[in-house]
Design an enzyme around this catalytic site. Structure first.
Site, PDB file in Angstrom:
ATOM      1  N   SER A 157      22.075  39.235   7.042  1.00 22.71           N
ATOM      2  CA  SER A 157      20.819  38.597   6.770  1.00 22.71           C
ATOM      3  C   SER A 157      19.950  38.191   7.827  1.00 22.71           C
ATOM      4  O   SER A 157      18.895  38.354   8.265  1.00 22.71           O
ATOM      5  CB  SER A 157      20.972  37.551   5.659  1.00 22.71           C
ATOM      6  OG  SER A 157      21.848  36.691   6.078  1.00 22.71           O
ATOM      7  N   ASP A 158      20.803  37.449   8.912  1.00 23.54           N
ATOM      8  CA  ASP A 158      19.911  36.637   9.972  1.00 23.54           C
ATOM      9  C   ASP A 158      19.829  37.549  11.005  1.00 23.54           C
ATOM     10  O   ASP A 158      18.528  37.618  11.553  1.00 23.54           O
ATOM     11  CB  ASP A 158      20.829  35.367  10.353  1.00 23.54           C
ATOM     12  CG  ASP A 158      22.105  35.800  10.934  1.00 23.54           C
ATOM     13  OD1 ASP A 158      22.757  36.738  10.484  1.00 23.54           O
ATOM     14  OD2 ASP A 158      22.572  34.896  11.850  1.00 23.54           O
ATOM     15  N   CYS A 159      20.584  38.761  11.145  1.00 26.91           N
ATOM     16  CA  CYS A 159      20.109  39.622  12.111  1.00 26.91           C
ATOM     17  C   CYS A 159      19.008  40.499  11.755  1.00 26.91           C
ATOM     18  O   CYS A 159      18.253  40.946  12.559  1.00 26.91           O
ATOM     19  CB  CYS A 159      21.485  40.554  12.489  1.00 26.91           C
ATOM     20  SG  CYS A 159      22.672  39.880  12.946  1.00 26.91           S
ATOM     21  N   GLU A 210      15.941  38.047  12.391  1.00 27.16           N
ATOM     22  CA  GLU A 210      15.611  37.962  13.598  1.00 27.16           C
ATOM     23  C   GLU A 210      15.080  39.117  14.456  1.00 27.16           C
ATOM     24  O   GLU A 210      13.945  38.908  15.119  1.00 27.16           O
ATOM     25  CB  GLU A 210      16.803  37.417  14.569  1.00 27.16           C
ATOM     26  CG  GLU A 210      17.374  36.111  14.287  1.00 27.16           C
ATOM     27  CD  GLU A 210      16.529  35.043  14.368  1.00 27.16           C
ATOM     28  OE1 GLU A 210      15.517  35.078  14.974  1.00 27.16           O
ATOM     29  OE2 GLU A 210      16.663  33.890  13.526  1.00 27.16           O
ATOM     30  N   TYR A 237      20.393  26.494  17.062  1.00 28.84           N
ATOM     31  CA  TYR A 237      20.095  27.826  16.558  1.00 28.84           C
ATOM     32  C   TYR A 237      19.313  27.513  15.453  1.00 28.84           C
ATOM     33  O   TYR A 237      18.275  28.522  15.165  1.00 28.84           O
ATOM     34  CB  TYR A 237      21.386  28.644  16.292  1.00 28.84           C
ATOM     35  CG  TYR A 237      21.346  29.772  15.403  1.00 28.84           C
ATOM     36  CD1 TYR A 237      20.757  30.713  15.901  1.00 28.84           C
ATOM     37  CD2 TYR A 237      21.679  29.596  14.019  1.00 28.84           C
ATOM     38  CE1 TYR A 237      20.603  31.959  15.245  1.00 28.84           C
ATOM     39  CE2 TYR A 237      21.433  30.887  13.329  1.00 28.84           C
ATOM     40  CZ  TYR A 237      21.002  31.914  13.885  1.00 28.84           C
ATOM     41  OH  TYR A 237      21.056  33.120  13.231  1.00 28.84           O
TER      42      TYR A 237
END
Length: 367
Positions: A230-232, A235, A364
């Site tokens: 999800s976060d990859c 980003e 982060y």
């Protein structure tokens, strides 16, 4: 299929190896490894006692009384029954099904695996099944994806890399400076890498093998890895949206709008019922199942819990996307932003910081 992907994919080949009761040929290399691993002679090890042995430095999650009862019953009573005919036919069927899932994991990750542990174990399972198989031959070259030669010797990485994830952050950092014109050639190459690293299709029969949607996503490393995060994805989407604001003469042509829509669709598919976001999949089960956690070294490995890191990344990506493409899935994005914001606010500690599941530091979250 409800367990966190790392948990189920590591214990899957371990279950196969245990169920097969396989013992390989004893070679000089095996003898040398035994001598290096154990503090006493291999032939003197009490394996019944070893089942319950864990170094105190690694004992973070001591087994409960309930677990001791369950494991003992399985070992003393259930296991002997499963080895007897005709009940052993049930185990044979289960082992064949396990190999189907192992082959699916191998094929959908181009024989990289989700991590080096399941990659190595899957490779051994393929060797046991057929030492001359194409699957084993395809496994061997991808060992090198995990090897890293350091100053003090060869090491194995915990992942096959984090190229997509780190490059997305680098692009965002560059775009926040006044050096874009000077960094044009670098940004162009980064732009092409991010575009080529997007997963363009869902894996075939994904629901049968408990895989989440992958079309439109990014992995931690490259498209070959196959495991959307999800976060990859968030980003990478943020990086692409920033690059789309810069002249194509400098950074190359922007990604097609259809692929941006695929990325947003994938992000929204990651959303849990409460609007939060986990890592590789949605949260699929209750934390009560942690009672089944067989590991004495790792906590909370059964459930893919929501995290402020992933939720924050997706929140920022959707807000940025909404500004540039206000008409696409407007209501769903609005609802997601509202719920994600509330989750992050609720998780903030009294000193203003957040506890991060992935332990990358409080900065982060607000990058």
């Amino acid at each position: 299929g409800r367990f966190w992907c790392f948990c189920r994919l590591v214990y899957m080949p371990m279950s196969y190896l245990y169920g097969k009761k396989f013992v390989g040929p004893i070679t000089p290399t095996i003898m040398a490894i035994r001598e290096e691993l154990y503090s006493v002679s291999y032939n003197e090890i009490d394996w019944n006692k070893a089942r319950d042995t864990c170094a105190k430095e690694d004992l973070r999650y001591p087994r409960s009384l309930l677990q001791n009862v369950i494991w003992t019953c399985l070992n003393k009573f259930v296991e002997p029954v499963l080895n007897c005919w005709p009940i052993n036919k049930l185990r044979d069927t289960a082992l064949k099904n396990l190999m189907k899932h192992i082959h699916y994991e191998d094929e959908s990750t181009k024989y990289i695996g989700v991590c080096p542990i399941n990659k190595a174990l899957d490779m051994i399972c393929c060797w046991i099944e057929d030492p001359n198989s194409d699957a084993l031959k395809l496994h061997l070259p991808r060992i090198y994806d995990y090897l890293w030669l350091a100053e003090d010797g060869m090491k194995a990485q915990v992942y096959d890399g984090c190229q997509s994830w780190e490059l997305a952050f680098i692009v965002q950092a560059y775009c926040s400076t006044d050096l874009v014109n000077e960094l044009g050639p670098t940004l162009r190459k980064a732009h092409e890498f991010i575009k080529s690293s997007q997963v363009l299709e869902n894996h075939p029969n994904s629901e049968t093998y408990y895989r989440h949607r992958s079309k439109g996503s990014w992995t931690l490393s490259t498209a070959d890895n196959g495991w959307s995060v999800s976060d990859c994805t968030a980003e990478a989407l943020k990086a692409l949206l920033l690059l789309s604001k810069i002249s194509p003469n400098l950074v190359g042509d922007p990604i097609k709008g259809e692929r941006l829509h695929d990325a947003v669709d994938c992000l929204l598919s990651f959303m849990n019922k409460d609007g939060t976001f986990s890592t590789y999949e949605c949260k699929r089960t209750t934390s009560l199942l942690e009672v089944l956690n067989p590991s004495e070294s790792f906590l909370n490995i059964i459930v893919d819990y929501p995290s402020v890191e992933c939720t924050s990344s997706v929140l920022q990506a959707l807000i940025m996307f909404k500004e540039l493409y206000p008409g696409y899935r407007k209501e769903e994005i609005g609802k997601c932003v509202k719920n994600a914001s509330k989750f992050i606010e609720d998780k903030q500690r009294k000193d203003g910081s957040w506890y991060l599941k992935l332990s990358f530091g409080v900065n982060y979250l607000t990058f």
